[in-house]
Design an enzyme around this catalytic site. Structure first.
Site, short mmCIF file in Angstrom:
data_model
loop_
_atom_site.label_atom_id
_atom_site.label_comp_id
_atom_site.label_asym_id
_atom_site.label_seq_id
_atom_site.Cartn_x
_atom_site.Cartn_y
_atom_site.Cartn_z
N GLY A 7 0.86 -1.19 0.00
CA GLY A 7 0.00 0.00 0.00
C GLY A 7 0.90 1.23 0.00
N ASN A 10 -1.34 7.02 1.64
CA ASN A 10 -0.87 8.00 2.63
C ASN A 10 -0.06 7.37 3.76
OD1 ASN A 10 -2.00 10.22 1.35
ND2 ASN A 10 -3.99 9.93 2.34
N ASN A 120 -7.32 -1.08 8.67
CA ASN A 120 -8.45 -1.14 9.60
C ASN A 120 -9.60 -2.00 9.08
OD1 ASN A 120 -8.00 0.39 12.00
ND2 ASN A 120 -7.82 2.21 10.71
N ARG A 151 -1.39 9.63 20.57
CA ARG A 151 -2.44 10.66 20.64
C ARG A 151 -2.74 11.01 22.09
NH1 ARG A 151 -5.78 8.07 15.56
NH2 ARG A 151 -4.69 9.28 13.97
N HIS A 175 -8.64 -0.94 18.83
CA HIS A 175 -8.23 0.29 18.14
C HIS A 175 -9.47 0.99 17.56
CE1 HIS A 175 -5.80 3.04 15.83
NE2 HIS A 175 -6.13 2.51 14.67
#
Ligand code: APR
Length: 311
Positions: A7, A10, A120, A151, A175
């Site tokens: 992949g 991004n 995901n 985060r 997650h």
């Protein structure tokens, strides 16, 4: 050491860029199904390596897994990203088919690789990768907890008005927006519990903001985030390649640890050259364990969906 990133979107490209910039791997191969995308991004990165003085070799290929042969680590970011209003769960049908085919092809050429899953819904994709690959459990790792913990620490540092590196904190569990568990009780400011500096109200807001951290970004950007996810993937790769034995929250197969079995879920693990090497028991209190069990139930429900899909 060779790393394949499946992949070149991004997240995959950002992960490759960090690996290259910090010279974490000797060789990085980006692979994508979109004709020319991986080649183009790798070419751009190769030219930036020249500017930045990196010796990492980076190449891009379309669908040609022979170029990925003998990778030490394969990072799976392929899939469809979350759009605004879309849950990670809604991605399951599409991304499960992609992860399944990618695992098969990647392992054909790199049978000894450690697999990192970023796609995901990450907990379910990690479980799928484990089952489909038939690999020993220590060689399949889902990345989500490093990102969620980052985060959490970022929101803590903002509230404490301090440098991020002075803050420690960890997020375990699933997650997903409702399944992750920021362990506020263990968060510290230079080793001192953050509860000495922040009110319960502030801490609750930080935990809430952490849990919707991904959705907040998706709303702002229009697609899911990539800088922190890509960087989180890269530090995970680094701990494996350099055998750093770092302690991260990662999604791994549980076999009774934290009271759960036959599931992949985020727990603190030592990561080194053998993949995830050891689960560390943080001795959750009753309230935290109840949240963990609830998180496991939600992830298990999602895993059960896999059985209903014709992949
Ligand atoms: N093989 C290889 N690459 C694939 C395949 C496949 N079978 N299917 C899709 N891809 C590629 C797409 O062509 C695209 O370039 O995966 C890439 C995904 O990139 P983006 O759409 O930019 O998505 P990104 O933001 O990188 O997110 C990737 O990570 O954080 C998670 O939820 C996110 O599951 C998503 C994944």
């Amino acid at each position: 050491m060779k790393v394949t990133i499946v992949g070149a979107g991004n997240v995959g490209a950002t992960c490759a860029d960090v690996l290259m910039y910090r010279q974490i791997a000797h060789e990085v191969v980006l692979i994508d199904i979109k004709e020319g995308l991986a080649e183009g991004k790798a070419l751009d990165m190769r030219q930036s390596a020249n500017i930045l003085g990196s010796a990492t070799r980076i190449t891009g290929v379309t669908n040609d897994y022979s170029q990925t042969a003998n990778s030490d680590v394969v990072v799976i970011t392929s899939g469809v990203p979350r759009k605004p209003g879309m849950t990670r769960e809604e991605l399951i049908g599409i991304n499960a088919g992609i992860v399944k085919s990618v695992i098969k092809q990647a392992l054909e050429y790199s049978p000894n690789a450690i697999i990192i899953v970023i796609s995901n819904p990450m907990d379910t994709m990690t479980y799928l990768a484990l089952k489909e690959s038939g690999l020993p459990k220590h060689r399949v790792i889902g990345m989500g907890g490093i990102l969620d913990s980052a985060r959490f620490k970022s929101y803590l540092a903002a509230a404490l008005n301090c440098p991020q590196k002075d803050v420690e904190g960890v997020v375990i569990g699933g997650h997903g927006d409702t399944t992750m568990i920021p362990l506020t009780r263990f968060a510290t400011y230079l080793g001192v519990p953050v509860s000495q500096f922040l009110s319960q109200e502030q801490l609750k807001k930080i935990a809430d903001d952490t849990m919707v951290g991904g959705a907040t970004l998706t709303k702002l950007i229009g697609t899911s985030a990539w800088y922190a996810p890509g960087a989180a993937g890269a530090v995970l790769v680094e701990s494996i390649l350099a055998d750093q034995k770092r302690l991260f929250a990662c999604c791994v197969a549980l076999d009774g640890e934290y009271g759960q079995k036959d599931i992949c879920l985020g727990v603190p693990v030592i990561v080194g050259k053998n993949g995830w090497e050891k689960i560390i028991d943080f001795q959750l209190n009753a309230e935290e364990q109840a949240l963990f069990n609830k998180s496991a139930e939600a992830v298990r429900n999602m895993n059960n969906l896999l059985a209903t899909l014709a992949l």
